[in-house]
Write a protein that holds these residues in place. Structure first.
Motif, PDB file in Angstrom:
ATOM      1  N   GLU A 484       0.807  -1.210   0.000  1.00  0.00           N
ATOM      2  CA  GLU A 484       0.000   0.000   0.000  1.00  0.00           C
ATOM      3  C   GLU A 484       0.850   1.275   0.000  1.00  0.00           C
ATOM      4  N   TRP A 502       2.332   2.175  -5.538  1.00  0.00           N
ATOM      5  CA  TRP A 502       0.874   2.334  -5.533  1.00  0.00           C
ATOM      6  C   TRP A 502       0.556   3.670  -4.895  1.00  0.00           C
ATOM      7  N   ASN A 504      -2.113   5.573  -3.511  1.00  0.00           N
ATOM      8  CA  ASN A 504      -3.458   5.757  -2.967  1.00  0.00           C
ATOM      9  C   ASN A 504      -3.571   7.140  -2.325  1.00  0.00           C
ATOM     10  N   PRO A 643      -6.125  -3.806  -8.440  1.00  0.00           N
ATOM     11  CA  PRO A 643      -5.303  -4.050  -7.249  1.00  0.00           C
ATOM     12  C   PRO A 643      -5.357  -5.499  -6.803  1.00  0.00           C
ATOM     13  N   TRP A 647      -1.023  -2.726  -4.460  1.00  0.00           N
ATOM     14  CA  TRP A 647      -0.577  -2.780  -5.848  1.00  0.00           C
ATOM     15  C   TRP A 647      -0.351  -4.210  -6.304  1.00  0.00           C
ATOM     16  N   ILE A 668      -6.403   6.248  -7.138  1.00  0.00           N
ATOM     17  CA  ILE A 668      -5.102   5.605  -6.969  1.00  0.00           C
ATOM     18  C   ILE A 668      -4.251   5.841  -8.216  1.00  0.00           C
ATOM     19  N   LEU A 670      -1.043   5.240 -10.717  1.00  0.00           N
ATOM     20  CA  LEU A 670      -0.194   4.172 -11.216  1.00  0.00           C
ATOM     21  C   LEU A 670       1.179   4.759 -11.590  1.00  0.00           C
TER      22      LEU A 670
END
Length: 794
Positions: A484, A502, A504, A643, A647, A668, A670
């Motif tokens: 995460e 990732w 978020n 996901p 990730w 989120i 990339l």
């Protein structure tokens, strides 16, 4: 007016050039989606048409004959296409980023940097049990040793305290019924056996109980040692005393649970010593001992890449090759030479890499209990490279590149950025390795343990170095490879730039999304973590995950497979949750996204024998593992990027096989998504719009499909760690004469990779982030750029 004398062109040349620009602009306007934005009329190419010029454009005012710099209208020089992208070095960037890179990164020049070469001595030369950091005169001790001169021996036990019920203590990966090497907390057969240095870790040393019911797994009894591993009786499961030739000839029965888990050993019976895995393999200036570089005299650093005044000048690394040396006179430096200066030509941005104590990197690699953990490669019985499929191997690859790059500096006063090398990729799998890495104070949370490592690294650099306080850490860079990202970063370092897999933003998924309880960060107190999101796109960067170098895919040119050979409209192969055999049982897995996709478009029967409600012949959504996974992706137009526990590596799979990624994960980011223009090569679909996914994809006309496929082909190498891979190829060829197929294939690649993209990102951020731009203006340094590139271009 602008002075045409700066261009040194004839008027006819100027007219011809203007006509070309107008023509290209008209084509660009009318064929926007087909023709990417042009950086073909860039500063450099315009210069080549008209001869040498000054990079800065000047203007003469009416009141003064003195020329003053003006801010160039990048919008006019590098207009964006209809998708809002500006192409620079084969990639579609967000317009303002692509414009700056095209104009400024393209004309960056080398500047003179004074590199300090340290010569401080360490107490007792670290007693032969460590490496001297000649910058500070501080010892970095090997595993099992501590103290100012590394003379104190540690006791790193394999087992926890015993109890009547558990005479070897509760389970831990290092649990040992035989001889414990307490310098590393590793288990071996030990004295009294024929092969005392043969590993006997974990299940190997304890009794295995057969399952009660057929099909159930075997169970290890951690309270009872297995004495049969000591036997020479051919009918028993010998291990510690069996000769390899007898075992290979099937003359003796061997316990299946015994194998060669530790690094530096090869063969079924660990009979072949091989090269261990170290960062940059110690740069040719040391011996790799289980993960820790034992540097030659005069060299130091995690990878022995930093020379001291005791080193041979002719062996200095390429990134430190000086134009000339400045040696202090005897009257300036009484006694032994403490340091000297090397003037080196370098391009900015300049990165200073902290030489942290080995607890944060080398010791995590040296003491690992399974050779495939933490690293992106090991070595076989020929000492040839064996690449691992360890997704977190990107951290090792990135670390090696940053240590070897020409952008590295030893001069913290000149540095633009500071990299803090904490290998959390090792902590992910090593939290349960041995008692000295205990999570007892972290309520079983690996996330909490890892936060503690970062907090200690922060405290170390604040105490030992002056650089953090000058910016409150804003010019520092940390790598968080966890599922995460940097959600659990300690609050003290949140000002810094975070490299993650990732991004978020917590705009929708506000809490921990992992289905692994031990990685959940919701339970970490705000007193330690603070109240920050997992990712801040204004300062952080998502970088690609590690993928095994695959010469087969390279030779097949999957990334370049034409549109007419891509027959599948949409493809996804992966775990789809509890509705399928062997599916992950947690509802929280993949935030429920994969499960929703399978419910609508599943192409394989679930446990109830049902297909997805909208299944179609040209849509593949299956949990069945494919033997031709890369070929299947390369046979598809669109590929799913969803996901897992945070990730997953599906974005990389898609791009590397030339498939247009379809991203479904709201809020989120990339890889590079806050830098590159994703609309040019990817598709985003909201989680709520999953039922309309296939209708959305069928709505793209052929021109739009071809446009995105073409852009994927142009930037696919930016998702490869080519730089690190070729560094390994060079080491192998120099040390062993190996030139494997992967080395040959990757040497053919010429475009920018992961690390080049990272450097371009830093260069842009250095001059365009408002705070950093102010530092550039205020600090009297030569940045190797025209004045126009140092001003506000927004």
């Amino acid at each position: 007016m602008f002075s045409n004398q700066k261009w040194k062109c004839t008027w006819s040349q100027i007219a011809t050039l203007a006509s070309v620009i107008v023509l290209v602009s008209l084509v660009h306007i009318f064929l926007g989606p087909v023709v990417p934005s042009f950086d073909s009329v860039s500063v450099r190419q315009a210069q080549s048409l008209c001869g040498p010029v000054n990079e800065s454009i000047t203007q003469v005012t009416k009141n003064s004959s003195e020329p003053v710099a003006v801010v160039v209208d990048f919008d006019r020089r590098f207009p964006a296409d209809l998708h809002g992208a500006v192409v620079y070095r084969n990639a579609s960037w967000k317009s303002e980023i692509g414009q700056w890179l095209s104009s400024c990164d393209a004309v960056a020049k080398e500047v003179d940097i004074i590199e300090p070469i340290g010569g401080r001595k360490c107490l007792n030369e670290c007693s032969g049990q460590g490496v001297c950091n000649h910058e500070f005169g501080i010892c970095r001790c090997f595993h099992g040793f501590t103290g100012e001169d590394c003379s104190q021996k540690q006791q790193l036990e394999c087992n926890y305290e015993k109890t009547p019920e558990m005479p070897y203590g509760r389970w831990v990966v290092s649990i040992c019924s035989r001889h414990c090497d307490t310098t590393r907390a590793m288990c071996f057969c030990g004295e009294g056996t024929k092969y005392p240095n043969r590993p006997a870790p974990e299940s190997c040393g304890f009794q295995i109980n057969s399952p009660v019911n057929p099909g159930e797994p075997k169970m290890t009894d951690w309270s009872k040692p297995d004495l049969d591993i000591l036997t020479t009786n051919s009918s028993k499961q010998g291990w510690c005393n069996v000769d390899p030739e007898d075992a290979y000839a099937m003359k003796v029965k061997i316990k299946e649970e015994c194998d060669c888990k530790y690094d530096c050993l090869w063969g079924r019976f660990c009979e072949v010593p091989v090269q261990c895995t170290c960062v940059n393999q110690c740069s040719g200036h040391g011996k790799c001992r289980g993960g820790f570089c034992q540097c030659d005299k005069g060299w130091f650093g995690t990878d022995c890449s930093i020379p001291s005044t005791l080193s041979s000048f002719g062996e200095w690394p390429q990134w430190l090759r000086p134009a000339h040396l400045e040696v202090p006179s005897d009257k300036d430096v009484p006694g032994n030479l403490i340091n000297l200066s090397a003037v080196v030509k370098k391009k900015r941005p300049l990165i200073y890499v902290y030489d942290l104590p080995p607890d944060f990197n080398s010791l995590l690699i040296e003491g690992r209990h399974f050779k495939l953990e933490c690293v992106n490669r090991i070595y076989d019985d020929r000492n040839a490279t064996v690449w691992t499929d360890y997704l977190y191997g990107s951290q090792m690859a990135f670390y090696e590149s940053i240590l070897a790059t020409g952008h590295r500096t030893l001069n913290g006063e000149e540095a633009d950025f500071f990299f803090v090398p904490v290998l959390d990729s090792c902590i992910i799998n090593r939290a349960d390795d041995s008692p000295h890495l205990s999570m007892q104070n972290h309520t079983g949370l690996r996330s909490s343990l890892t936060l503690e490592f970062y907090k200690r690294a922060y405290e170390h650099i604040v105490e030992k170095y002056p650089y953090w306080n000058r910016s409150s850490g804003r010019d520092h860079i940390w790598f968080f490879s966890w599922d995460e990202g940097a959600c659990y970063a300690p609050k003290e370092i949140w000002n810094s730039m975070m490299l993650v897999h990732w991004g978020n933003t917590n705009s929708k998924h506000k809490n921990s999304t992992t289905a692994y309880w031990g990685d959940n960060w919701d339970e970490i107190s705000e007193e330690r973590r603070g109240d920050h999101p997992c990712f801040d796109p204004s300062k952080d960067l998502v970088v690609p995950a590690w993928k095994v170098p695959d010469p087969l895919s390279m030779r097949a040119n999957y990334w370049d497979r034409p549109r007419e050979k891509r027959k599948t409209l949409f493809y996804f192969n992966g775990n789809l949750g509890p509705a399928y055999e062997k599916g992950r049982p947690e509802d929280s897995y993949s935030m429920g996204i994969r499960q929703k996709l399978a419910e609508e478009f599943g192409s394989s029967p679930n446990k109830e024998g049902k297909l997805g409600k909208q299944h179609a012949d040209d849509v593949i959504v299956t949990p069945s593992r494919s033997d031709y996974y890369h070929n299947d992706i390369a046979s598809s137009i669109f590929c799913g990027v969803f996901p897992g526990d945070g990730w997953s590596g599906r974005m990389e799979d898609s791009i590397l096989q030339g498939c247009v990624p379809v991203i479904i994960q709201d809020g989120i980011y990339l890889p590079y998504e806050n830098m590159l223009n994703y609309e040019s090569f990817a598709v985003r679909v909201s989680e709520d719009d999953i039922p309309n996914l296939i209708n959305t994809l069928r709505g793209f006309n052929e021109t739009e499909i071809q446009f995105r496929l073409a852009n994927v082909k142009k930037l696919w190498q930016r998702f490869l760690f080519r730089d690190s891979i070729l560094l390994e190829a060079e080491r192998q060829k120099a040390s062993f004469g190996h030139e494997e197929d992967w080395a040959v294939q990757f040497s053919k690649l010429k475009h920018d990779d992961v690390f080049a993209t990272f450097i371009q990102t830093l260069h842009y951020k250095l001059h365009n982030d408002p705070w950093r731009r102010e530092q550039v203006v205020n600090r009297t340094k030569d940045y190797g750029l025209p004045q126009e590139c140092l001003q506000n271009t927004s």
